[in-house]
Scaffold this motif. Structure first.
Motif, PDB file in Angstrom:
ATOM      1  N   ASP A 131       0.778  -1.116  -0.131  1.00  0.00           N
ATOM      2  CA  ASP A 131       0.045  -0.143   0.038  1.00  0.00           C
ATOM      3  C   ASP A 131       0.923   1.338  -0.079  1.00  0.00           C
ATOM      4  O   ASP A 131       0.221   2.499  -0.104  1.00  0.00           O
ATOM      5  CB  ASP A 131      -0.950  -0.168   1.344  1.00  0.00           C
ATOM      6  CG  ASP A 131      -2.040  -1.247   1.079  1.00  0.00           C
ATOM      7  OD1 ASP A 131      -2.414  -1.397   0.095  1.00  0.00           O
ATOM      8  OD2 ASP A 131      -2.457  -1.669   2.255  1.00  0.00           O
ATOM      9  N   TYR A 132       2.018   1.170   0.248  1.00  0.00           N
ATOM     10  CA  TYR A 132       2.922   2.202   0.368  1.00  0.00           C
ATOM     11  C   TYR A 132       2.945   3.203  -1.101  1.00  0.00           C
ATOM     12  O   TYR A 132       3.062   2.536  -1.964  1.00  0.00           O
ATOM     13  CB  TYR A 132       4.450   2.015   0.368  1.00  0.00           C
ATOM     14  CG  TYR A 132       5.256   3.062   0.648  1.00  0.00           C
ATOM     15  CD1 TYR A 132       5.402   3.636   1.945  1.00  0.00           C
ATOM     16  CD2 TYR A 132       6.031   3.447  -0.232  1.00  0.00           C
ATOM     17  CE1 TYR A 132       6.359   4.701   2.100  1.00  0.00           C
ATOM     18  CE2 TYR A 132       7.107   4.585  -0.109  1.00  0.00           C
ATOM     19  CZ  TYR A 132       7.293   5.195   1.159  1.00  0.00           C
ATOM     20  OH  TYR A 132       7.875   6.253   1.478  1.00  0.00           O
ATOM     21  N   ASP A 133       2.739   4.448  -1.001  1.00  0.00           N
ATOM     22  CA  ASP A 133       2.644   5.198  -2.157  1.00  0.00           C
ATOM     23  C   ASP A 133       3.751   6.209  -2.363  1.00  0.00           C
ATOM     24  O   ASP A 133       3.854   7.153  -1.519  1.00  0.00           O
ATOM     25  CB  ASP A 133       1.485   6.173  -2.080  1.00  0.00           C
ATOM     26  CG  ASP A 133       0.789   6.576  -3.689  1.00  0.00           C
ATOM     27  OD1 ASP A 133       1.887   7.239  -4.210  1.00  0.00           O
ATOM     28  OD2 ASP A 133      -0.272   6.518  -4.006  1.00  0.00           O
ATOM     29  N   ASP A 134       4.616   6.043  -3.424  1.00  0.00           N
ATOM     30  CA  ASP A 134       5.877   6.915  -3.349  1.00  0.00           C
ATOM     31  C   ASP A 134       5.508   8.245  -3.926  1.00  0.00           C
ATOM     32  O   ASP A 134       6.096   9.197  -3.419  1.00  0.00           O
ATOM     33  CB  ASP A 134       6.552   6.258  -4.665  1.00  0.00           C
ATOM     34  CG  ASP A 134       7.283   4.949  -4.128  1.00  0.00           C
ATOM     35  OD1 ASP A 134       8.247   4.815  -3.548  1.00  0.00           O
ATOM     36  OD2 ASP A 134       6.689   3.886  -4.739  1.00  0.00           O
ATOM     37  N   ALA A 135       4.484   8.549  -4.494  1.00  0.00           N
ATOM     38  CA  ALA A 135       4.143   9.897  -4.894  1.00  0.00           C
ATOM     39  C   ALA A 135       3.552  10.722  -3.760  1.00  0.00           C
ATOM     40  O   ALA A 135       4.230  11.939  -3.504  1.00  0.00           O
ATOM     41  CB  ALA A 135       3.236   9.942  -6.064  1.00  0.00           C
ATOM     42  N   HIS A 136       2.610   9.953  -2.925  1.00  0.00           N
ATOM     43  CA  HIS A 136       2.232  10.833  -1.624  1.00  0.00           C
ATOM     44  C   HIS A 136       3.403  10.995  -0.753  1.00  0.00           C
ATOM     45  O   HIS A 136       3.526  12.053   0.109  1.00  0.00           O
ATOM     46  CB  HIS A 136       1.124   9.946  -1.130  1.00  0.00           C
ATOM     47  CG  HIS A 136      -0.126  10.047  -2.092  1.00  0.00           C
ATOM     48  ND1 HIS A 136      -1.303   9.204  -1.762  1.00  0.00           N
ATOM     49  CD2 HIS A 136      -0.314  10.859  -3.186  1.00  0.00           C
ATOM     50  CE1 HIS A 136      -2.132   9.467  -2.710  1.00  0.00           C
ATOM     51  NE2 HIS A 136      -1.770  10.499  -3.480  1.00  0.00           N
ATOM     52  N   ALA A 137       4.272  10.017  -0.642  1.00  0.00           N
ATOM     53  CA  ALA A 137       5.306   9.982   0.369  1.00  0.00           C
ATOM     54  C   ALA A 137       6.184  11.314  -0.116  1.00  0.00           C
ATOM     55  O   ALA A 137       6.844  11.954   0.818  1.00  0.00           O
ATOM     56  CB  ALA A 137       5.970   8.696   0.336  1.00  0.00           C
TER      57      ALA A 137
END
Length: 451
Positions: A131-137
């Protein structure tokens, strides 16, 4: 670059019909066919030349036995029509094979890159979960790293309407805010469409892409294999024709003495020389291919070998100061004076002139300079120079003479001399290094011959 080929059979047929001269039946000449308009014009000219050449040969062979005349015409057709057409097919097939292989290599690289991306992403998922989102992070990290007064504050105010870093972080941590701003915040921060998805979604997209790329890579590899097989088939066909040419040439050589007419002998000799020149082309192409195959492209697990590097050609000796034209003289041919082996640049006209004279048992100095300087430099080594053609003599063309290079001149070797004042020459670097050629010239006293 791949050439776009447009086949125009109707146009080719019209050109072929128009090329027939005076109703002469020329069954051996191939109809003019081409892929582009430029090729069509070339094919038309070649066809017309073939018709004219056969008409001239038939006229010269008048009175000769039908069997011998047929052999001369068949060898001429083989050398100047069939082998030329086969060579053109080989050239196109080689180009197509190279293009197909380049496309296959590119498809393979794209597939390898996608597979590498998948491996990297799988390792990342092990650490962060799907579920990790690189863009949001990345956007949140931007907020943490930057303060008011920076470019980041402009980004925050435009994307979320936040007036402070803390407000921005809070809005990004809110699921509603993430949902509301995903279309602009995530897409703006992402470097590609795939990074706007969480890692699980990106993995699925990459796996789908790999499947497509693998299909494309397999298709390109198959096309490359087919193109390579076609090219090899064309090369084999060309080689078979050249072997046939050698057999026909040997057969005709044994019969030429039976010709009573001087013009018939000249016609037969002209055809034989043209066939011999093509044989030289075949020999040189094989030598170059063998040399290329000996080059080590890296240790493949066997015994390391040393790459074959062509030895640099020795620099030609400085040309002496201009001297008056040598006076015609009489004497033999060749000299051992200054002959230290073939020191001329491989594939050039000078290389061939030395090599051909060596085959004829005629010695030639190793440093006569450019082809256009041979007539000037040869007398200092004791060679006879005059305006009289003789078999084995080197014809030193002045710069610009009869198509010779305007700076360096050219040199060829006399292969035959005829009673009507014409003579036959062989020459290399006609249209490119190693390219062999022959032609008939008329002696009007304008040429310098090195004996």
């Amino acid at each position: 670059m791949t050439n776009v080929r447009v086949i125009k059979p109707a146009l080719a047929a019209l050109v072929a019909a128009a090329a027939c001269v005076g109703g002469l039946a020329f069954s051996s000449a191939q109809p003019a066919q081409a892929d582009t308009y430029s090729d069509l014009i070339t094919a038309q000219n070649q066809h017309t030349a073939s018709v004219q050449r056969e008409a001239e040969l038939k006229q010269q062979l008048a009175g000769a036995s039908q069997e011998l005349a047929d052999k001369v015409l068949e060898l001429d057709d083989l050398t100047n029509n069939k082998i030329v057409a086969a060579q053109n097919k080989v050239t196109r097939a080689n180009e197509d094979a190279a293009t197909a292989q380049d496309e296959a290599d590119a498809a393979s690289k794209r597939l390898s890159a996608a597979q590498k991306d998948k491996e990297t992403l799988e390792e990342q998922i092990k650490q962060t979960g799907k579920d990790y989102d690189d863009a949001h992070a990345a956007v949140a990290q931007l907020a943490r790293d930057e303060m008011h007064g920076s470019n980041a504050s402009d980004v925050m105010s435009v994307v979320t309407g936040a007036t402070s870093t803390q407000d921005f972080v809070n809005s990004m941590q809110s699921r509603d805010a993430l949902s509301r701003n995903e279309a602009n915040a995530a897409s703006s921060a992402a470097t590609s469409l795939s990074t706007s998805k969480n890692r699980g979604e990106r993995l699925a997209a990459i796996e789908k892409q790999i499947a497509v790329l693998k299909t494309q890579a397999d298709e390109k590899a198959a096309s490359a294999q087919t193109a390579a097989e076609t090219a090899q088939s064309e090369r084999d066909a060309l080689d078979k024709l050249r072997q046939e040419g050698e057999a026909r040439r040997d057969e005709l050589s044994s019969m030429i003495d039976s010709l009573d007419s001087q013009s018939a002998k000249q016609a037969a000799q002209t055809v034989l020389i043209a066939s011999q020149v093509d044989s030289y082309n075949r020999q040189f192409q094989k030598e170059q291919q063998d040399a290329a195959n000996r080059v080590d492209t890296g240790n493949q697990g066997g015994t390391p070998s040393t790459p074959v590097t062509p030895a640099p050609a020795p620099a030609p000796a400085p040309a002496p100061a201009p001297v008056p034209a040598p006076a015609p003289s009489v004497g033999g041919q060749g000299t051992s004076n200054g002959d230290y082996g073939n020191a001329y640049a491989a594939g050039q006209c000078t290389y061939w002139a030395y090599e051909r004279r060596r085959q004829m048992g005629i010695g030639t100095p190793s440093y006569l300079g450019n082809g256009g300087d041979w007539w000037r430099n040869a007398p200092s080594y004791g060679l006879r120079v005059d305006h009289n053609p003789q078999v084995g003599a080197a014809l030193s063309f002045l710069p610009g003479q009869d198509g010779a290079d305007g700076t360096y001149g050219h040199v060829a070797v006399v292969e035959a001399v005829y009673g009507d004042g014409t003579f036959q020459i062989s020459e290399m670097n006609w249209g490119g290094p190693w390219n062999m050629h022959n032609r008939t010239l008329t002696n009007l006293g304008q040429y310098w011959f090195v004996h």
